[in-house]
Scaffold this active site. Structure first.
Site, PDB file in Angstrom:
ATOM      1  N   GLY A   1       3.490   3.561  13.638  1.00  0.00           N
ATOM      2  CA  GLY A   1       4.256   2.352  13.908  1.00  0.00           C
ATOM      3  C   GLY A   1       3.864   1.697  15.216  1.00  0.00           C
TER       4      GLY A   1
ATOM      5  CE  LYS B   1      -1.834   2.707   3.059  1.00  0.00           C
ATOM      6  NZ  LYS B   1      -1.970   4.021   2.369  1.00  0.00           N
TER       7      LYS B   1
ATOM      8  CD  GLU C   1      10.501  12.373  11.963  1.00  0.00           C
ATOM      9  OE1 GLU C   1      11.340  11.872  11.213  1.00  0.00           O
ATOM     10  OE2 GLU C   1       9.465  11.778  12.335  1.00  0.00           O
TER      11      GLU C   1
ATOM     12  N   GLY D   1       7.263   4.832   8.221  1.00  0.00           N
ATOM     13  CA  GLY D   1       6.395   5.989   8.423  1.00  0.00           C
ATOM     14  C   GLY D   1       6.583   6.574   9.805  1.00  0.00           C
ATOM     15  CB  SER D   2       4.436   8.839  11.740  1.00  0.00           C
ATOM     16  OG  SER D   2       3.257   8.103  11.995  1.00  0.00           O
ATOM     17  CB  THR D   3       7.241   7.292  16.098  1.00  0.00           C
ATOM     18  OG1 THR D   3       8.579   7.403  15.577  1.00  0.00           O
ATOM     19  CG2 THR D   3       7.293   6.527  17.405  1.00  0.00           C
TER      20      THR D   3
ATOM     21  CD  GLU E   1      13.088   4.068   8.022  1.00  0.00           C
ATOM     22  OE1 GLU E   1      12.982   5.083   8.763  1.00  0.00           O
ATOM     23  OE2 GLU E   1      12.986   4.116   6.800  1.00  0.00           O
TER      24      GLU E   1
ATOM     25  CB  CYS F   1      12.876   8.774   8.508  1.00  0.00           C
ATOM     26  SG  CYS F   1      13.709   7.673   7.337  1.00  0.00           S
TER      27      CYS F   1
END
Length: 490
Positions: free
Chosen positions: A252, A195, A400, A247-249, A269, A303
């Site tokens: 995740g 995706k 971030e 992607g974003s934490t 990641e 990132c």
């Protein structure tokens, strides 16, 4: 003073002007609408919903694409499961042939794909052409070479593929992240349902056409487009054996909660807040270029960006003056212009996030500076920005930003530099600038970062593993290490 000297001093040369050098859009043919790529064919959604993808530089609608629902995801997973048996049974050398074909087609269509990526993502054509596309092809070539050598990768004498891999990729490097995930999965005998991000679906859909052009068996690669609900359906599907997410934490962590208690293998990641550390003995001219590349490459939407600059106090003023001079030469504007250094921010939502955090930096007492530059009236833009007088308590030093915003901090000793660099919930990347090899080796062991660059920054190679610690995720992509997440082994 002679008359000639006076004339020479009076008539100082003007700044060198760059004539526009736009790349042609004619090399890419974008269809008005795209379906889902399932079992080797483009197909409509069960519900038939459509979304629009726009060019960040102009806000022009590029195309409509399909919003995949849970029923569509189920069809894609079943197609991948059906294809898994025959695909995994192929000898590695036969699978390698398909990866080699894909790599060569990517090279043949690289100009077309670079323009497409720039249109859909907003990054400069110079980056998509010279960095992204060569790395995409290189990853497929690299993992094609591993396909018939898995017994020698160090994961057992007869490692086996896991099954169906669900892969969810971000919008900052759409095609490159696709390559990082699909290439090792296919090389190891797995099948894929991928995706792409909702703001950058086009390069993945073009890649589906490349799979057909390469003669890849039906169902080995499936592409489902849509928003976060599509990703959630895919990650949570019981027919998936492996989940890979970049992607974003925050997302995740949600994926980790979804996968917890199941047999699914997971690699993440996630975000980063990389420290770029400059010592007084560093090659400063080289360091300035590394600092700029570390934070303003892809508009800072990276990132592993070096978003925290740690400068030794004795050279702080010299570095800052040189950095400001360098930023005045950056060209911000049309991403399709080959002269452009800084392109558009990917979306209105991301621009709002960057703007909010930059305002917080000023409100908390940091000093903001940007070079004089005229931003286009249409699209999503943010000028290259640096903050001085930053402390470790500032939000811009802790959170971030994911934009072209650099926080400058100082240190006196090597120990202080390590302590400040590690004072973050993230652990993805770091850079060290010094002439002392012993210092580089010692600090690389002390820094809690998955990747440590020495006298360079943001350099990637398919043979080198990439990944993080702490809230930057776990697992590695790239290199021999990138095979492990897709293999069962003793």
């Amino acid at each position: 003073m002679t008359e000639l000297t006076q004339q020479t001093e009076t008539a100082k040369p003007a700044a060198f002007a760059y004539a526009p050098a736009p790349e042609s859009r004619a090399v890419v043919d974008i269809a008005p609408s795209y379906g889902l790529f399932i079992d080797g064919e483009f197909t409509d959604s069960a519900a038939g919903g459509l979304r629009k993808t726009v060019s960040p530089a102009t806000e022009e609608v590029l195309a409509e694409y399909t919003q995949a629902e849970a029923e569509d995801v189920d069809r894609a997973v079943k197609a991948a499961r059906k294809a898994f048996g025959p695909w995994s049974a192929l000898p590695g050398a036969e699978r390698a042939k398909y990866l080699f074909r894909i790599a060569r087609i990517v090279q043949e269509r690289s100009r077309e794909l670079a323009v497409l990526e720039t249109l859909d993502n907003g990054k400069p054509i110079r980056e998509t052409r010279d960095a992204d596309l060569p790395l995409v092809a290189a990853h497929f070539f690299y993992y094609a070479g591993w396909a018939d050598k898995l017994a020698y990768a160090g994961f057992g004498a007869a490692p086996q593929p896991l099954g169906v891999a669900a892969q969810v990729i971000p919008w900052n490097f759409p095609l490159m992240m696709l390559a990082w995930k699909i290439a090792p999965a296919l090389a190891t005998g797995n099948t894929v349902v991928l995706k792409p991000a909702e703001t950058t679906p086009l390069s993945a859909l073009f890649f589906a056409d490349i799979c057909r052009q390469a003669g890849l068996p039906r169902g080995v690669v499936n592409i489902v487009t849509g928003d976060g609900s599509t990703g959630a359906s895919l990650v949570g599907h019981p027919g998936v054996d492996k989940v890979a997410f970049t992607g974003s934490t925050a997302v995740g962590k949600e994926i980790a909660r979804t996968v917890a208690g199941t047999d699914k293998r997971l690699t993440l990641e996630l975000g980063g807040k990389g420290a770029n550390i400059v010592f007084e003995d560093a090659p400063l001219d080289q360091a300035i270029e590394g600092i700029v590349n570390g934070i303003f490459f892809n508009q800072g939407q990276v990132c592993c960006a070096g978003s925290r600059l740690l400068v030794q106090e004795s050279v702080h003023d010299e570095v800052l003056d040189a950095l400001k001079r360098r930023l005045t030469t950056l060209r911000v504007g049309d991403p399709l212009d080959k002269n452009t250094d800084v392109g558009a921010i990917n979306s209105a939502e991301q621009l709002a996030r960057i703007t909010e955090l930059a305002a917080a930096g000023e409100a908390e007492g940091a000093e903001r500076w940007s070079p004089a530059c005229e931003l286009p009236s249409d699209g999503y833009w943010f000028a290259p920005t640096l903050f001085t007088g930053v402390t470790q308590a500032h939000r811009i030093a802790r959170e971030e930003v994911f934009g072209p915003v650099l926080s400058v901090l100082t240190f006196r000793t090597q120990e202080e530099a390590v302590a400040k660099a590690n004072n973050t919930p993230y652990g993805l990347s770091a850079g060290i600038w010094t002439e002392k090899g012993s210092r580089i080796l010692k600090m690389a062991n002390q820094l809690r970062a998955g990747v440590v660059w020495a006298n360079t920054f943001n350099k990637f190679d398919p043979a080198s593993p990439f990944g993080g610690y702490k809230e930057s995720g776990f697992g590695r992509e790239g290199g021999r290490h990138g095979l492990e997440a897709y293999l069962e082994h003793a």
